[in-house]
Every structure is written in structure tokens, then in C-alpha cells.
Design a protein around this motif. Structure first.
Motif, PDB file in Angstrom:
ATOM      1  N   ALA A 174      -0.904   8.297  -7.573  1.00 60.20           N
ATOM      2  CA  ALA A 174      -1.028   8.298  -8.795  1.00 60.20           C
ATOM      3  C   ALA A 174       0.423   8.252 -10.027  1.00 60.20           C
ATOM      4  O   ALA A 174       0.818   7.880 -11.406  1.00 60.20           O
ATOM      5  N   LEU A 175       0.976   9.248  -9.503  1.00 62.73           N
ATOM      6  CA  LEU A 175       2.507   9.392 -10.008  1.00 62.73           C
ATOM      7  C   LEU A 175       3.591   8.398  -9.623  1.00 62.73           C
ATOM      8  O   LEU A 175       3.786   7.501 -10.980  1.00 62.73           O
ATOM      9  N   LEU A 176       3.133   7.436  -8.266  1.00 60.36           N
ATOM     10  CA  LEU A 176       4.231   6.227  -7.718  1.00 60.36           C
ATOM     11  C   LEU A 176       3.156   5.024  -9.029  1.00 60.36           C
ATOM     12  O   LEU A 176       3.999   4.178  -9.362  1.00 60.36           O
ATOM     13  N   LEU A 190       6.487   3.580 -10.852  1.00 61.61           N
ATOM     14  CA  LEU A 190       6.557   2.095 -10.745  1.00 61.61           C
ATOM     15  C   LEU A 190       5.851   0.821 -11.672  1.00 61.61           C
ATOM     16  O   LEU A 190       6.458  -0.200 -11.845  1.00 61.61           O
ATOM     17  N   GLY A 191       4.494   1.144 -11.833  1.00 62.50           N
ATOM     18  CA  GLY A 191       3.970  -0.004 -12.561  1.00 62.50           C
ATOM     19  C   GLY A 191       4.864   0.048 -13.680  1.00 62.50           C
ATOM     20  O   GLY A 191       4.460  -0.818 -14.953  1.00 62.50           O
ATOM     21  N   GLY A 192       5.455   0.860 -14.879  1.00 62.55           N
ATOM     22  CA  GLY A 192       5.859   0.886 -16.053  1.00 62.55           C
ATOM     23  C   GLY A 192       7.061   0.355 -15.225  1.00 62.55           C
ATOM     24  O   GLY A 192       7.587   0.064 -17.167  1.00 62.55           O
ATOM     25  N   HIS A 221       1.149  -1.153  -0.251  1.00 62.67           N
ATOM     26  CA  HIS A 221       0.185   0.358   0.073  1.00 62.67           C
ATOM     27  C   HIS A 221       0.976   1.092   0.304  1.00 62.67           C
ATOM     28  O   HIS A 221       2.082   1.264   0.201  1.00 62.67           O
ATOM     29  N   TYR A 222      -0.071   2.461  -0.145  1.00 60.50           N
ATOM     30  CA  TYR A 222       0.966   3.588  -0.290  1.00 60.50           C
ATOM     31  C   TYR A 222       0.520   4.092   1.562  1.00 60.50           C
ATOM     32  O   TYR A 222      -0.554   3.710   1.599  1.00 60.50           O
TER      33      TYR A 222
END
Length: 265
Positions: free
Chosen positions: A135-137, A141-143, A31-32
Motif C-alpha cells: 500500500a505504501l509503494l 509510486l502511483g503519485g 508485481h511486488y
């Protein structure tokens, strides 16, 4: 599941919340987590945290960093007003982003650029609100997340999850029997994917249970019975481990809880 010690004091000093990651990150990010505080005109707050077997990525002005699994207690002093935005990875979740055995950063703190280069802009995360930072992370990270977790990582994650969820797990040989993996192989897998060994992971989860029990029972805590339930040889061994990480014996920690009753008798 935050590991925040003396939660009653903490909740008077700051606001803690969590957010789920994007679905693509679910195998890697637990989680964040976000802490907001406003202590203007108030004393500084020293917060102790009992860490989990997990790497954290944190964003605080002037201190954006990757923290390997800390084997001791983590302490933060909050003053003035501010926010910390953090990413707690799953026990095996940071290995794909690090590209090296996670044991190489255990008890270490690295700058964000040492791990991620210049692709991640900490200033942008700091400038965004909570939703924007998430959203930025998610995007960054998703990329970089693998399309599928490493099968070995999935096995280690399942072992760690069993250690976390089953309070009767107190020894590595129980995990060896349950998963059919030799003790030495399990040790190597944990060093690679988690950063600490399976024995340490078991003990840390049982210490989290001990802290929760102390908070729940207050002055009525039976430390001897708790030690037996958590697989310790005796009360002295639990007290030693608990004191080394939490900073005070379990009985004293219990008595400090709000509304704690005096010990029986």
C-alpha cells in the motif's frame, strides 16, 4: 516467472510470493515480490537468480536499493530470519521514475534516495507487513507515475512482450520485420527504455526457457535439440551462454533436478 534457479532447493529455504500493484501502476510495475525465510539453526542458503530485463527496487534492512538490469547472474545469501520486499518493474516501466535512459544504471546498484530523494521512507516499508508495504509503494509510486505511458515505451514494451512470449523469436531481424522499426532505432529505444539491447533481451528470455526445459526434463534433456529450438547455432553455443549466466552447463543443471532420470543410453 521468478527466475529462481534450482527452485526445489529454494522452496525448502524460503517462501516466495507476489502481489499485484495498484491499477494506476499496471503499465509500469509487473508485481511486488516478497521472500520470507527462517533459517535459524540451519546453514546459510545461497540462492542464484536468472534476472529478467527489468529494474528492481528492493527493501532489506540495511540494504534498500534500486538495481539496474544485471546482465549476469544475481546471487543472494540468506541467513537467520528475514524478509525482502521487492518491486519488479516492467521492462520499460522504470524509465519515467528514473528520468534518464535506463542504460545509465545497467549493472549498477543505487541507494533508494539517489533515485527517489527523501520522499520514500525505506524504514516505513520495512516496518510494514506485506499488505502495508504494498500500500505504501502503491501510494508513493502511483503519485509519481505518468497518467499515460510514453507511446515509444508502449512500442518497446510490446516488442519485449513478443520476445518473451514467442519462443520462435531468436533474432532481432524478426522483431524488425514484425514491428517495422529499423535495427538501429530499436537498439536506441531499448537502451533508453529497457537498459539493454533487443538481442540481449531475446537471448535472456530464451535462456529462461532453457532453464525451464532443463528443470522439466531432468536427466532426459536433449541439449542439442533445445539449442536448435531456441535459435542457437549449435549445442556448444547454448552451453556456453547457459553456463556463463546460470553457473553450470544445462545438462548438469538438468541432472540436479529432483527425481531426474539418468540420460538415455
Amino acid at each position: 516467472m521468478s527466475g529462481i534457479l534450482h527452485a526445489d532447493r529454494a522452496h525448502r529455504a524460503f517462501r516466495f510470493s507476489t502481489r499485484p500493484p495498484a491499477e494506476v501502476l499496471a503499465p509500469y510495475v509487473a508485481h511486488y515480490w516478497i521472500i520470507h525465510w527462517d533459517l535459524r539453526g540451519k546453514p546459510a542458503h545461497e540462492q542464484h537468480v536468472l534476472p529478467y530485463p527489468a529494474v528492481n527496487l528492493t527493501f532489506l534492512p540495511g540494504r534498500c536499493r534500486v538495481t539496474g538490469v544485471p546482465r549476469g547472474r544475481f546471487t543472494e545469501v540468506l541467513t537467520g530470519t528475514g524478509r525482502v520486499f521487492g518491486v519488479r518493474f516492467r521492462p520499460t516501466g522504470f524509465r519515467p521514475f528514473l528520468g534518464a535512459p535506463v542504460a545509465t544504471i545497467t549493472d549498477r546498484v543505487l541507494r533508494v534516495d539517489e533515485v527517489f530523494g527523501t520522499g520514500l521512507d525505506p524504514d516505513a516499508v520495512l516496518a510494514a507487513d506485506d499488505a502495508g508495504a504494498a500500500a505504501l509503494l502503491d501510494g508513493f509510486l502511483g503519485g509519481r507515475a505518468p497518467a499515460r505511458p510514453d507511446p515509444a515505451a508502449l512500442t518497446v514494451e510490446a516488442i519485449a512482450a513478443r520476445a518473451a512470449a514467442d519462443s520462435t523469436v531468436t533474432r532481432v531481424d524478426q522483431l524488425v520485420a514484425a514491428f517495422g522499426i529499423g535495427a538501429r532505432s530499436m537498439q536506441r529505444l531499448f537502451a533508453d527504455h529497457v537498459g539493454v539491447g533487443p538481442k540481449w533481451v531475446i537471448r535472456r528470455y530464451r535462456l529462461h526457457e532453457a532453464a525451464a526445459a532443463a528443470a522439466a526434463h531432468g536427466g532426459g534433456l536433449d541439449v542439442g535439440a533445445l539449442a536448435t529450438r531456441l535459435g542457437y547455432a549449435d549445442q556448444a553455443h547454448l552451453t556456453r551462454d547457459f553456463t556463463a549466466v546460470v553457473g553450470e552447463p544445462p545438462a548438469r543443471y538438468a541432472r540436479a533436478q529432483p527425481g531426474a532420470a539418468p540420460p538415455p543410453g
